[in-house]
Design a protein around this motif. Sequence first.
Motif, PDB file in Angstrom:
ATOM      1  N   THR A 141      32.555  36.276  22.964  1.00 19.62           N
ATOM      2  CA  THR A 141      33.230  37.109  23.962  1.00 19.62           C
ATOM      3  C   THR A 141      32.258  37.723  24.964  1.00 19.62           C
ATOM      4  OG1 THR A 141      33.093  39.028  22.481  1.00 19.62           O
ATOM      5  CG2 THR A 141      35.097  37.691  22.376  1.00 19.62           C
ATOM      6  N   GLY A 142      30.967  37.437  24.803  1.00 22.56           N
ATOM      7  CA  GLY A 142      29.978  37.999  25.720  1.00 22.56           C
ATOM      8  C   GLY A 142      29.609  39.433  25.428  1.00 22.56           C
ATOM      9  N   GLU A 143      29.959  39.935  24.248  1.00 23.24           N
ATOM     10  CA  GLU A 143      29.721  41.342  23.917  1.00 23.24           C
ATOM     11  C   GLU A 143      28.719  41.510  22.788  1.00 23.24           C
ATOM     12  OE1 GLU A 143      33.574  42.780  22.980  1.00 23.24           O
ATOM     13  OE2 GLU A 143      34.331  42.649  25.038  1.00 23.24           O
ATOM     14  N   TYR A 144      27.897  40.500  22.551  1.00 21.86           N
ATOM     15  CA  TYR A 144      26.967  40.567  21.421  1.00 21.86           C
ATOM     16  C   TYR A 144      26.025  41.759  21.552  1.00 21.86           C
ATOM     17  CZ  TYR A 144      23.265  39.534  18.151  1.00 21.86           C
ATOM     18  OH  TYR A 144      22.352  39.625  17.137  1.00 21.86           O
ATOM     19  N   LYS A 145      25.936  42.556  20.487  1.00 23.06           N
ATOM     20  CA  LYS A 145      25.006  43.680  20.496  1.00 23.06           C
ATOM     21  C   LYS A 145      24.399  43.970  19.137  1.00 23.06           C
ATOM     22  CE  LYS A 145      28.866  46.966  20.127  1.00 23.06           C
ATOM     23  NZ  LYS A 145      29.509  48.150  20.737  1.00 23.06           N
ATOM     24  N   ASN A 146      24.804  43.216  18.103  1.00 23.58           N
ATOM     25  CA  ASN A 146      24.195  43.356  16.781  1.00 23.58           C
ATOM     26  C   ASN A 146      24.154  44.813  16.328  1.00 23.58           C
ATOM     27  OD1 ASN A 146      23.052  42.449  14.418  1.00 23.58           O
ATOM     28  ND2 ASN A 146      20.960  42.419  15.234  1.00 23.58           N
ATOM     29  N   ARG A 191      25.092  30.168  14.851  1.00 26.13           N
ATOM     30  CA  ARG A 191      23.985  31.012  15.285  1.00 26.13           C
ATOM     31  C   ARG A 191      23.124  31.322  14.068  1.00 26.13           C
ATOM     32  NH1 ARG A 191      25.577  29.383  19.228  1.00 26.13           N
ATOM     33  NH2 ARG A 191      25.894  30.307  21.264  1.00 26.13           N
ATOM     34  N   PRO A 192      21.790  31.253  14.207  1.00 24.65           N
ATOM     35  CA  PRO A 192      20.910  31.480  13.063  1.00 24.65           C
ATOM     36  C   PRO A 192      21.159  32.829  12.396  1.00 24.65           C
ATOM     37  CG  PRO A 192      19.669  30.604  14.919  1.00 24.65           C
ATOM     38  CD  PRO A 192      21.031  30.930  15.434  1.00 24.65           C
ATOM     39  N   GLY A 193      21.493  32.815  11.131  1.00 26.64           N
ATOM     40  CA  GLY A 193      21.654  34.039  10.352  1.00 26.64           C
ATOM     41  C   GLY A 193      22.839  34.900  10.713  1.00 26.64           C
ATOM     42  N   ALA A 194      23.716  34.421  11.572  1.00 27.75           N
ATOM     43  CA  ALA A 194      24.750  35.286  12.137  1.00 27.75           C
ATOM     44  C   ALA A 194      25.855  35.622  11.145  1.00 27.75           C
ATOM     45  CB  ALA A 194      25.365  34.635  13.366  1.00 27.75           C
ATOM     46  N   LEU A 195      26.374  36.855  11.274  1.00 31.01           N
ATOM     47  CA  LEU A 195      27.622  37.242  10.639  1.00 31.01           C
ATOM     48  C   LEU A 195      28.770  36.764  11.527  1.00 31.01           C
ATOM     49  CD1 LEU A 195      26.711  40.951   9.782  1.00 31.01           C
ATOM     50  CD2 LEU A 195      26.535  38.972   8.260  1.00 31.01           C
ATOM     51  N   THR A 196      29.980  36.728  10.947  1.00 24.33           N
ATOM     52  CA  THR A 196      31.134  36.277  11.725  1.00 24.33           C
ATOM     53  C   THR A 196      31.363  37.170  12.934  1.00 24.33           C
ATOM     54  OG1 THR A 196      32.120  35.539   9.643  1.00 24.33           O
ATOM     55  CG2 THR A 196      33.547  35.568  11.574  1.00 24.33           C
ATOM     56  N   ARG A 197      31.200  38.478  12.766  1.00 25.00           N
ATOM     57  CA  ARG A 197      31.436  39.392  13.892  1.00 25.00           C
ATOM     58  C   ARG A 197      30.387  39.206  14.993  1.00 25.00           C
ATOM     59  NH1 ARG A 197      28.288  44.421  12.479  1.00 25.00           N
ATOM     60  NH2 ARG A 197      27.964  44.391  10.226  1.00 25.00           N
ATOM     61  N   GLU A 198      29.175  38.811  14.619  1.00 33.53           N
ATOM     62  CA  GLU A 198      28.168  38.528  15.643  1.00 33.53           C
ATOM     63  C   GLU A 198      28.526  37.263  16.418  1.00 33.53           C
ATOM     64  OE1 GLU A 198      24.081  40.367  13.856  1.00 33.53           O
ATOM     65  OE2 GLU A 198      24.887  38.603  12.833  1.00 33.53           O
ATOM     66  N   ASN A 199      29.027  36.261  15.712  1.00 34.83           N
ATOM     67  CA  ASN A 199      29.468  35.050  16.400  1.00 34.83           C
ATOM     68  C   ASN A 199      30.623  35.347  17.350  1.00 34.83           C
ATOM     69  OD1 ASN A 199      27.771  32.914  15.652  1.00 34.83           O
ATOM     70  ND2 ASN A 199      28.757  32.709  13.664  1.00 34.83           N
ATOM     71  N   THR A 248      21.850  25.769  19.787  1.00 34.50           N
ATOM     72  CA  THR A 248      23.256  25.396  19.645  1.00 34.50           C
ATOM     73  C   THR A 248      23.957  25.607  20.969  1.00 34.50           C
ATOM     74  OG1 THR A 248      25.260  25.720  18.320  1.00 34.50           O
ATOM     75  CG2 THR A 248      24.011  27.686  18.917  1.00 34.50           C
ATOM     76  N   ALA A 249      25.152  25.056  21.072  1.00 33.31           N
ATOM     77  CA  ALA A 249      25.880  25.149  22.329  1.00 33.31           C
ATOM     78  C   ALA A 249      26.361  26.573  22.561  1.00 33.31           C
ATOM     79  CB  ALA A 249      27.069  24.198  22.298  1.00 33.31           C
ATOM     80  N   THR A 250      26.597  26.907  23.834  1.00 40.43           N
ATOM     81  CA  THR A 250      27.226  28.180  24.137  1.00 40.43           C
ATOM     82  C   THR A 250      28.687  28.101  23.704  1.00 40.43           C
ATOM     83  OG1 THR A 250      27.949  27.502  26.342  1.00 40.43           O
ATOM     84  CG2 THR A 250      25.727  28.435  26.141  1.00 40.43           C
ATOM     85  N   TRP A 251      29.348  29.266  23.647  1.00 43.20           N
ATOM     86  CA  TRP A 251      30.750  29.269  23.260  1.00 43.20           C
ATOM     87  C   TRP A 251      31.592  28.452  24.242  1.00 43.20           C
ATOM     88  CZ3 TRP A 251      34.033  29.671  19.525  1.00 43.20           C
ATOM     89  CH2 TRP A 251      35.392  29.753  19.827  1.00 43.20           C
ATOM     90  N   ASP A 252      31.341  28.582  25.528  1.00 42.09           N
ATOM     91  CA  ASP A 252      32.125  27.832  26.511  1.00 42.09           C
ATOM     92  C   ASP A 252      31.954  26.331  26.314  1.00 42.09           C
ATOM     93  OD1 ASP A 252      33.099  30.139  27.624  1.00 42.09           O
ATOM     94  OD2 ASP A 252      31.643  30.193  29.280  1.00 42.09           O
ATOM     95  N   GLU A 253      30.724  25.902  26.020  1.00 41.45           N
ATOM     96  CA  GLU A 253      30.483  24.476  25.752  1.00 41.45           C
ATOM     97  C   GLU A 253      31.223  24.031  24.502  1.00 41.45           C
ATOM     98  OE1 GLU A 253      25.981  24.054  27.648  1.00 41.45           O
ATOM     99  OE2 GLU A 253      26.252  24.691  25.564  1.00 41.45           O
ATOM    100  N   HIS A 254      31.184  24.872  23.487  1.00 45.54           N
ATOM    101  CA  HIS A 254      31.893  24.547  22.242  1.00 45.54           C
ATOM    102  C   HIS A 254      33.400  24.491  22.474  1.00 45.54           C
ATOM    103  CE1 HIS A 254      33.083  24.665  18.014  1.00 45.54           C
ATOM    104  NE2 HIS A 254      33.858  25.707  18.302  1.00 45.54           N
ATOM    105  N   SER A 266      17.915  34.536  21.890  1.00 48.74           N
ATOM    106  CA  SER A 266      17.667  34.010  20.547  1.00 48.74           C
ATOM    107  C   SER A 266      18.961  33.559  19.895  1.00 48.74           C
ATOM    108  CB  SER A 266      16.984  35.064  19.667  1.00 48.74           C
ATOM    109  OG  SER A 266      17.884  36.110  19.342  1.00 48.74           O
ATOM    110  N   GLN A 267      20.059  34.200  20.237  1.00 49.01           N
ATOM    111  CA  GLN A 267      21.340  33.814  19.683  1.00 49.01           C
ATOM    112  C   GLN A 267      21.845  32.502  20.279  1.00 49.01           C
ATOM    113  OE1 GLN A 267      23.324  35.235  17.164  1.00 49.01           O
ATOM    114  NE2 GLN A 267      21.369  36.194  16.772  1.00 49.01           N
ATOM    115  N   LYS A 268      21.328  32.131  21.441  1.00 57.21           N
ATOM    116  CA  LYS A 268      21.790  30.914  22.093  1.00 57.21           C
ATOM    117  C   LYS A 268      20.909  29.714  21.756  1.00 57.21           C
ATOM    118  CE  LYS A 268      23.832  33.325  26.053  1.00 57.21           C
ATOM    119  NZ  LYS A 268      23.807  33.531  27.519  1.00 57.21           N
TER     120      LYS A 268
END
Length: 590
Positions: free
Chosen positions: A279-284, A266-274, A300-306, A295-297
């Motif tokens: 987990t579907g709980e992204y809130k930055n 994910r662009p610029g993401a921290l590990t906790r944001e990834n 790149t692939a979604t987590w389920d795709e990955h 913007s986070q999606k």
Amino acid sequence: MSLLVSLWLTAVSAMTLHAAEKALPACNRLRFEPLPGTEQAMVGAKLEGSNTSRTEGYVTLTTINAVAAKSWSEVKFENVKLYRWLRLSMPAGATAKMGKVEVYSGDRLLAGGENKGAIFTPFVEGKDAVNDSAIGFDLFATATPNRPAFNPAGNDLDQPTDVKLSGPREAIIRYTLDGSTPTVEHGETYSKPIHVEKNTTITAVTIDPDRAAPSLPVPVTYLVKDQTKSGLFTAHIGNSLTGTCGGFWRYARTAGYAHHQESFLRPGALTRENWAVATGEYKNDKLATAKEMQSQKRGTATWDEHWSKIGKVDLITLQPRDFDLDKEIAAEISFIRKFREKSPDMQPWLYCEWVEMKRARPSDAGTVPSYQMKKTFPALTWEESMSAMLLYVEELQHRLNPQISDGKTAHIIPSALAMGWIKNMIDHGQFPGVKPGSFYPLLFNDQVHPASGPIHNSANGAYLVDLTWYSAFYREAPEGKTLPIETTLTPEQARVIERLAWDVVKNYPDCGLYEEGKEPCGKPEFGNDGKIITLKSSTQGAWFRYTLDGTTPTRTRGYVYCGAISVQPGIQVKAIAYKSGMADSEITSP
């Protein structure tokens, strides 16, 4: 002069006629909107074009003589020649930043506006700085011909095969087999199928005299059955700096390994944001909006795709950059446990990245705690910033590993050390064929991202970083095995980078390749010009760890030396020399 070069030069001299006849998209119109208050500063600004590189070979296409206030201005000019790189620069000495810029061929927008094109960073020549008073566009999409096609397109062969290359009608195809990038003057001219009977890397470009430059290179590595080495399956979590190694598998492949990798970025993401996205709980750290989630999606692939592509993996890399250590560690443990659902024996690695050009992280300020020393100090040079970033990752590893109770503990890939040393070499004129001050133009796409593909004009920076991965994961020296595909490096430069990557990994004990010996390294010897302290040893190739607070250093305690130690008030320098295969030196002070 070869016949091909002679024909090329003849064609280039006739390019004006070709462009007029075929209406090629040559830039002949400029629109711009200055930032408020900078209108007069733009008088004398020049639009320039180059077919040499992003930094060299520019000629002036037009000069801005008048600027309208608080509105868009336009300049039309005569030009029928295609240029791959365009650059609009304020007059010499101007400090005003560039506003909005658009470049056209007639009414056709080439770059800027909504269609931004491939914007690149103009660097200040001879300095490690960005020219904010300029903007650059790489027009490869319109200025270069279509890339060549390979047949067979698949690159795993059951038996020796004839490989056919094709390109635009009337275009010349040039190719190489040594990993170098073919050019008008370099490489073989394709005339018949290339017989492949062993593992072979073919890099090809098309050359069309109607276009400004050869096409972007296409490298393909064919691995022949019974000659292919079993490769790793690796997974990678991070942001664009992990994306720098998105082509790592290709370098492993040039060495004969059938490597497979999957990345969740994910662009610029921290590990906790990834992890929150997974987990579907992204809130930055705040309530997420739909726009933020989207913007986070993007890209790149979604987590389920990955996750659907992940089977048993040999290792994963995580990219620590969150200076809230507790949150970073919690996210890393979550990912490690998730991957161990499918791969109980998986090895985690912490990817130690470098810092931005402005060097404004807490590690640069010396405010990150370290179990290794009583006190840390600000990093006043790029080299020290690399050491400080590694110190942060070592601190995180120190806290993380005791919490990993269900498998292998995490190791560190010290890629930042390679960046520290390559800059020091370039700045001191020790990198062959490169003048001091060329660190960013040679290796980077912008202020933080290394050049990692042909749209950046090279993969020079990625080659160094990727080879630290190769050295750590495959536990062997890349020299003589990997090929510098998509780079502009000379053979001598490529050898230096390959040796540096191996030297960094082999001599960093946590990578697991370090060997102890009986003969001690020569002790550290100090130089001091009043601003910078340097270290050397009678042992060729010795490495150093040092402390600034009087703590006793070891080969696993203290800052790792990258060529410079700033003189600062209150420092008490102690250093130790070490090298794989030898015993540690005695500890010395100035």
